[in-house]
Every structure is written in structure tokens, then in C-alpha cells.
Motif scaffolding. Structure first.
Motif, PDB file in Angstrom:
ATOM      1  N   TYR A   1      -5.637  -2.535   3.938  1.00  0.00           N
ATOM      2  CA  TYR A   1      -4.466  -3.398   4.110  1.00  0.00           C
ATOM      3  C   TYR A   1      -4.408  -4.058   5.478  1.00  0.00           C
ATOM      4  O   TYR A   1      -3.425  -4.733   5.794  1.00  0.00           O
ATOM      5  CB  TYR A   1      -3.156  -2.626   3.877  1.00  0.00           C
TER       6      TYR A   1
ATOM      7  N   ARG B   1      -3.915   5.983   2.443  1.00  0.00           N
ATOM      8  CA  ARG B   1      -2.516   6.264   2.780  1.00  0.00           C
ATOM      9  C   ARG B   1      -2.238   5.955   4.262  1.00  0.00           C
ATOM     10  O   ARG B   1      -1.165   5.443   4.609  1.00  0.00           O
ATOM     11  CB  ARG B   1      -2.183   7.721   2.468  1.00  0.00           C
TER      12      ARG B   1
ATOM     13  N   LEU C   1      -1.923   2.261   4.504  1.00  0.00           N
ATOM     14  CA  LEU C   1      -0.645   1.838   3.941  1.00  0.00           C
ATOM     15  C   LEU C   1       0.485   2.058   4.936  1.00  0.00           C
ATOM     16  O   LEU C   1       1.363   1.203   5.111  1.00  0.00           O
ATOM     17  CB  LEU C   1      -0.387   2.616   2.647  1.00  0.00           C
TER      18      LEU C   1
ATOM     19  N   LEU D   1      -2.028   5.426  -5.493  1.00  0.00           N
ATOM     20  CA  LEU D   1      -2.340   4.419  -4.484  1.00  0.00           C
ATOM     21  C   LEU D   1      -3.150   3.271  -5.062  1.00  0.00           C
ATOM     22  O   LEU D   1      -3.057   2.134  -4.577  1.00  0.00           O
ATOM     23  CB  LEU D   1      -3.098   5.075  -3.324  1.00  0.00           C
TER      24      LEU D   1
ATOM     25  N   SER E   1       4.090   5.514   1.696  1.00  0.00           N
ATOM     26  CA  SER E   1       3.770   5.650   3.117  1.00  0.00           C
ATOM     27  C   SER E   1       4.346   6.930   3.708  1.00  0.00           C
ATOM     28  O   SER E   1       3.830   7.444   4.706  1.00  0.00           O
ATOM     29  CB  SER E   1       4.302   4.436   3.884  1.00  0.00           C
TER      30      SER E   1
ATOM     31  N   LEU F   1       6.270   1.258  -2.044  1.00  0.00           N
ATOM     32  CA  LEU F   1       5.458   1.184  -0.824  1.00  0.00           C
ATOM     33  C   LEU F   1       6.006   2.101   0.259  1.00  0.00           C
ATOM     34  O   LEU F   1       5.250   2.823   0.928  1.00  0.00           O
ATOM     35  CB  LEU F   1       5.414  -0.259  -0.322  1.00  0.00           C
TER      36      LEU F   1
END
Length: 703
Positions: free
Chosen positions: A353, A610, A613, A655, A648, A644
Motif C-alpha cells: 500500500y 498488516r 495497512l 487482508l 489495521s 480498513l
């Protein structure tokens, strides 16, 4: 991005060489930045930065006045010119399978008079698309140029199916994200005759009534070894190309050597390289490419060139210490004197991301868009020809649904080891005692469920996917969820009821449609392979480095065929992929492998995702502040933002589903921000593909 495009129509000319078009007005149209391989009446172009050796056109002598017979092969193909001529003669008689039996990854186009045959691959990494156009049919190896050609709108129903059931071909059909642009299924060829089109398969279909004879495991593994060796050899024997770096080297910089200056400019290293992650797939390719015997013109018959060492690239994520075992295995493998080891270290800037605001528009959406920057940093340190291990898991591993195939063949004893491994993975809990029985019952239920019943059941459950979506926290849970003809994707729980209902209708229509039904395990494995190959194709476009070629030999036709010949009883065993590749290397004379070689690393990948994220949460919240997916009626922005935030904070949410949503939204925004078109000429479309949909229940996406 590189692609080929052509068309077949009733007209005898459409202006490829200044001739009068089919309307008699002298109109012309041709793709931007193309080279014409052959002209009217059925032209073919190659578009993009193709290397000279990647485009081969072979013809056979014919009497004067006889139809033209020629073959174009685009990509990396290990066949000689004589083998191409033999394949052309066989294809002229209808034996299309000969065109898919050569080492390498390529697309073949055959012209016999006014008949055009375009052959796709088995995995789906080199797909073929087509659309009606100009009283005929246009085809290409990319969907976006065809969408530009017909000024297509977005097919929101296909995007809904791609998010709800990404591994269910029945839901996706032959569609693409562009309305009117269709896809040729893997293992099939597109045949055009003066505009009319036909899609035919070139692979034999196994019978459901009689079990196929079981191949000998030793000979089957030898077949995989030979296929992989030939696939690697095809890349090593290809001509070398010096990377074109832009801008040019500015000269000496204090503290930076030539390699560091080249990496800063973004160009690949000349020569051959490979990923070396410490896993079995990439390590096998690196060791084969570094020590493959019998290559002409090399020192002692070894290596990629005389005195040349293979560049092995290992990615070191500084944000986590969970993959130190992989790094140690990579260093142990790189101790081979034929390997030059480079470790690319990166921190938060290379997490999933990261850098979503930058990136190229790809042909279609895919989950790899959210990790493109991560891969680009690794590939920037790679070579002009770089091996990657993508596709090994889908090609060599056994899909859990293959347990049902074993029951259909009355091979119950082969279920003992896989179900015992699942119970062991659960840990010493009371629940693990019931895992073998639960898995066996699920496999027996799938073996006794017909294709139509399975799809109808999936269609009935899909509208409630946001409530019944399974929690795949353990390997046993994931295997149980996979023991079905169709299951919702990880993003289905966040789709609107309207979108899920539309995909449910697609499944119900597919259930009553006549089709050549395969065994459930084989069908699910082919669908998973197509999904993985499509993701690899989009990753190539998203993380593209100028003058670099990514080679994924596991997705080659001959490797896929060899892997399909492996007995199911061998594939379903725990650690089958690592064991098969160990025997492949052993057959090639490579036996010294580090301890722990072949250990899976899915847990590390989830932890890194993760972390990424959590680090990019503000950007993701802004991305879904007013998402285009919500404008299309596929999601509710509030629901996605809540998911989201919860993910997080550590809540066990899928995911992969969030990656699907983020990548699709990102792709839509890049498509809407695009300028220009793929075509030029007096008859070229006046606008690019229109990102819109005409339905009364949804808002239209416009520029």
C-alpha cells in the motif's frame, strides 16, 4: 507494456498501407507506436518495446495465387526456424497443439489465406481478447486497446464478479472490465474467418466416467525437471540486450559506484538474474540458471555466459524480523561461486500500500497493484532478463478440492497424510481431533455433488456472503472452505446486496448452461492457476522496469503440462512442491541445499501486509472517502473504511479482500485520470474507453 493487435473483416482492405478503407472513403486506423507485421486484408501489428528477437515471422512457399501461409510468434520461444515451419504446417491442418509445445512464453498467430488463428497459453499469462468491430472481429493480447477501439464503457457486473468470486470462471465468464471486449479462455484458440469468430480448445478433456491412468511418480517428476530445464535454457540461449538507461550516466558521484548510479537511474543490470527469496521456487530457477549444463559458448558449459555469474537478488524487509530464516537460506544458496548475490534492503517505503499515488495504468485490476512499488524496488536491482518464481504454488501444489478427486477414484488411503498434516497444523487442541473426519466428510460431499448442484448452492448462498463468509484463520478452515465447486472471494463480505445478487444470477445462469464438466479438484486448480497467472501479468505491467524482461518459467505451457501429469496422490502430500523441486534439482546435479529449504512463508506475508495497512491507513481512508466503487453501487464507503480501520488495529479480517477492493478502486481512478488513446489515423476513435455504465440503479462514472 507490449501487446499485439489485428483484425479480420469481410473487407479486403482497411488502410494498413494507405489503401482505401471498407467504407470507400480512404479512412485509416492503426495503433500508436506500432510496427506492421503483415498488412491487408487481415493486418497484424506489434505494439510496444519488443526486442528484435521477440518477433519472428515465418512463412512457407506456396504456388502463385495460392493462399498465404505464415506464422508470427511474439515473445520468448525456444523453437528453431525449422520447428516453427513444421508447427505452421501442422497448424494449417488443424493441429493447433503443436504451436503450444515449444519452450518459452509466447503468443502464436497463424494466417492461412483469410483464416487467422490466435493461440493463447494454458495458464492465462498470455491471454487473447476479441471484440466485434468494422464488420468483423478485432483481437489483441491486451483488453484496453480494444476497449479504446470500440469506445467501450465499463462492465460493472464483471467488476462485481471479480470481487465476489475471483476464482470462479462461471461467474466471470468470458468478459472483461470493458463492455463488449471478451476473453479467450486459457487452453483455447481464437479462429477468425473473414470476420466470423470461433473459439476452440486444443487440450484433451479427461473423462469423468473412467479414471485416467496414474502416471509413474518418478517419470512424472522427470517430466517436470525436463520441462523446467528447457524453459530456463530457452531464456539463457536468447540473445543478450544491453539495457537502455534514461537519463544517461551523469558521471562519477562521490560515494557511488557504477552499480549504485545505475540503480539510482532505474535501469536493470545487463545479463541474466533471478529472484532468490530463500523459498524453493525462486531458488530452483536461480540454481538451474547458474549451473545449467550444456549451453553452447559458455565456460565449461555452465552459467549464463562465458565468465558471467548469475545475479541473485534477495529482498530484505527491514520492518520485520520474521523472515530471517529465509535470508539465511538465501545467503547459503548464494554461496555458490556462480551466483553474485545482491540484497535489496527497504523499510516502510516498500511496504504494501505504499506509494499508491504513483504507478502506471494496467490493462485490468489485480491485487498486485497494492504491492507494485515493493516489487519494483527489488526488480530495479535485477537484470535485463530476470527469473521469478511466480506460479509455482498454483502449478505444483495440490488444490484442497483434489481430495474429492481422490475419493472419486476410490483412493481413500492417499487422504491419510494430508488430513493428518492439517490436524497437526491446528495444534494440540480438542478441535484438531475432529479435523480428519471433518475434512473427509467435506471431500466426500464435494465428490458426490454434481456441477450444477454445486453452482446452484453457491448462487443461493452468495447474497448472504457478508454474513456467512468463513474465517480462514487456520489451514484446516481454508481447506474446508475450498472443498466446494464455488466459494465467495475474500472481498465478498463488503459488497452490497445488489452486487452480490447480480453475481448470484450469473452463477445460476452458468449452472444450466451446457459445459464440459471436469472433476471438481481439477476445475478448481485450473481456476486458481488462471487467477495467479492474471495477477502475474498485471504485476509485470505495474512494476515494469524499462528494458527489463520478467521470466516466469512455471507458467510456461510445457511446465504446466508436465505438472498436470503428476499423480494426484503425489501432489496432495504435505510439502509436495518442495519435494518435487528438490528431486528436480537432484536430477540436474544440484543436491547441496540448506536446512529448512522449502519452508512456506505465508504467515510472514500476512504480517507485512498488516504492517503496510497500518502505515498507509491515512492514504487508504482518503482513497475510500468518496470511492468510485460506491458510485457504481458495489460497496458502501462507510463499511470499507470501518473494515480498513479494524484490520489495521489487528482484527482478524481477510487482508486479501481489502487488497482486492483497494486495487480495484486504484485502477478505476487511474483509468479515469487517463489521457489519450491507443489509436491514431483519420478513422481512429475520437475518445478513449469510456469509464461509464448505463443502469438506472447506479450512478454513471464519467470523466
Amino acid at each position: 507494456m507490449r501487446w499485439l493487435v489485428g483484425w479480420s473483416s469481410i473487407a479486403a482492405s482497411f488502410g494498413t498501407a494507405g489503401a482505401v478503407g471498407n467504407s470507400g472513403e480512404g479512412r485509416t486506423v492503426h495503433p500508436v507506436g506500432s510496427q506492421l507485421l503483415w498488412g491487408d486484408p487481415d493486418p497484424l501489428w506489434a505494439v510496444g518495446d519488443w526486442r528484435p528477437d521477440e518477433i519472428r515471422v515465418i512463412g512457407v512457399a506456396t504456388p502463385e495465387g495460392a493462399p498465404t501461409v505464415r506464422l508470427a510468434v511474439l515473445g520468448c520461444c525456444g523453437a528453431t526456424d525449422e520447428q516453427l515451419r513444421v508447427g505452421l504446417l501442422a497448424a494449417r491442418g488443424g493441429a493447433l497443439r503443436h504451436l503450444t509445445a515449444w519452450p518459452g512464453s509466447y503468443t502464436a498467430v497463424v494466417q492461412t489465406g483469410r483464416r487467422i488463428t490466435v493461440v493463447g497459453d494454458l495458464a492465462g499469462a498470455r491471454p487473447v481478447f476479441h471484440t466485434p468491430w468494422a464488420n468483423g472481429t478485432a483481437y489483441a493480447t491486451a483488453a484496453l486497446p480494444l476497449a479504446d477501439l470500440i469506445e467501450a464503457q465499463l462492465d460493472i457486473g464483471h467488476l462485481a464478479a471479480l470481487l465476489a468470486c475471483p476464482e470462479t470462471p462461471e461467474a466471470l465468464g468470458d468478459g472483461t472490465p470493458y463492455a463488449g471486449v471478451k476473453r479467450v479462455p486459457p487452453g483455447h484458440a481464437l479462429i477468425l474467418r473473414e470476420g466470423s469468430r470461433e473459439i476452440t480448445g486444443y487440450e484433451a478433456v479427461a473423462s469423468l466416467a473412467v479414471a485416467a491412468p496414474q502416471a509413474d511418480p518418478v517419470h512424472a517428476v522427470e517430466g517436470v525437471r525436463d520441462a523446467l530445464v528447457e524453459a530456463v535454457r530457452a531464456r539463457l540461449t536468447a540473445p543478450r540486450h544491453a539495457p537502455q538507461t534514461a537519463p544517461p550516466d551523469p558521471g562519477p558521484v562521490p560515494g557511488m559506484g557504477p552499480a549504485e548510479r545505475r540503480a539510482a537511474r532505474g535501469g536493470p543490470v545487463p545479463g541474466v538474474g533471478a529472484d532468490l527469496s530463500g523459498g524453493s521456487a525462486s531458488a530452483t530457477l536461480a540454481l538451474l540458471a547458474a549451473g545449467l549444463p550444456g549451453l553452447p559458448g559458455t565456460l565449461l558449459g555452465h552459467g549464463a555466459g562465458a565468465g558471467e555469474r548469475l545475479l541473485a537478488v534477495t529482498f530484505n524487509d527491514l520492518t520485520t524480523r520474521a523472515h530471517e530464516g529465509e535470508l539465511e537460506r538465501a545467503r547459503a544458496i548464494a554461496a555458490n561461486p556462480r551466483l553474485h548475490h545482491v540484497v535489496v534492503a527497504a523499510g516502510e517505503e516498500a511496504l504494501p500500500y505504499a506509494s499508491l499515488e504513483t504507478g502506471a495504468l494496467t490493462d485490468e485490476p489485480a491485487p498486485s497493484l497494492v504491492v507494485a512499488e515493493r516489487h519494483r524496488r527489488r526488480l530495479a536491482a535485477g537484470s535485463a532478463d530476470h527469473f521469478v518464481g511466480h506460479g509455482a504454488r498454483q502449478v505444483l501444489d495440490a488444490h484442497p478440492a483434489r481430495l474429492a478427486d481422490l475419493l472419486m477414484d476410490r483412493r481413500r488411503r492417499h487422504l491419510l497424510r494430508p488430513v493428518a498434516a492439517l490436524a497437526k497444523a491446528e495444534g494440540p487442541t480438542a478441535h484438531s481431533l475432529f479435523v480428519p473426519l471433518t475434512v473427509y466428510r467435506a471431500a466426500r460431499r464435494l465428490a458426490r455433488t454434481s456441477y450444477r448442484t454445486g453452482l446452484e448452492s453457491a448462487a443461493g448462498l452468495l447474497p448472504d456472503a457478508n454474513r456467512y463468509a468463513p474465517d480462514l484463520a487456520t489451514p484446516a478452515d481454508a481447506s474446508l472452505a475450498a472443498l466446494a465447486w464455488s466459494r465467495p472471494g475474500p472481498a465478498a463480505r463488503w459488497l452490497t446486496g445488489e452486487a452480490l445478487a447480480e453475481v448470484s444470477v450469473r452463477l445460476q445462469e452458468a449452472a444450466i448452461r451446457p459445459t464440459s464438466v471436469q472433476r471438481p479438484g481439477e476445475a478448481r486448480a485450473r481456476a486458481a492457476l488462471a487467477r495467479g497467472a492474471a495477477d502475474h501479468r498485471i504485476l509485470e505491467q505495474a512494476a515494469e522496469i524499462r528494458s527489463q524482461r520478467l521470466h516466469a518459467p512455471y507458467l510456461d505451457n510445457q511446465v504446466v503440462r508436465a505438472a498436470r501429469a503428476l499423480p494426484e496422490s503425489l501432489r496432495v502430500q504435505p510439502g509436495a512442491r518442495a519435494a518435487i523441486l528438490r528431486r528436480v534439482l537432484g536430477g540436474a546435479g544440484i543436491k547441496d541445499l540448506p536446512p529448512g529449504w522449502g519452508t512456506p512463508s505465508q504467515a510472514t506475508s500476512a504480517a507485512v501486509t498488516r504492517t503496510g495497512l497500518r502505515s498507509s491507513l491515512p492514504d487508504l481512508m482518503a482513497l475510500f472517502d468518496a470511492p468510485l466503487l460506491a458510485d457504481a453501487g458495489l460497496v458502501e464507503a462507510r463499511v470499507v473504511r470501518g473494515a480498513l480501520r479494524a484490520a489495521s488495529e489487528g482484527e482478524p479480517l481477510p487482508l486479501d479482500g481489502l487488497a482486492d477492493l483497494a486495487s480495484t478502486e486504484l485502477w478505476l481512478r487511474r483509468l479515469l485520470a487517463r489521457r489519450g488513446t491507443c489509436w491514431t489515423g483519420t478513422a481512429a476513435p475520437r475518445q478513449r474507453a469510456v469509464a461509464g455504465v448505463v443502469t438506472p440503479s447506479r450512478r454513471t462514472l464519467q470523466y
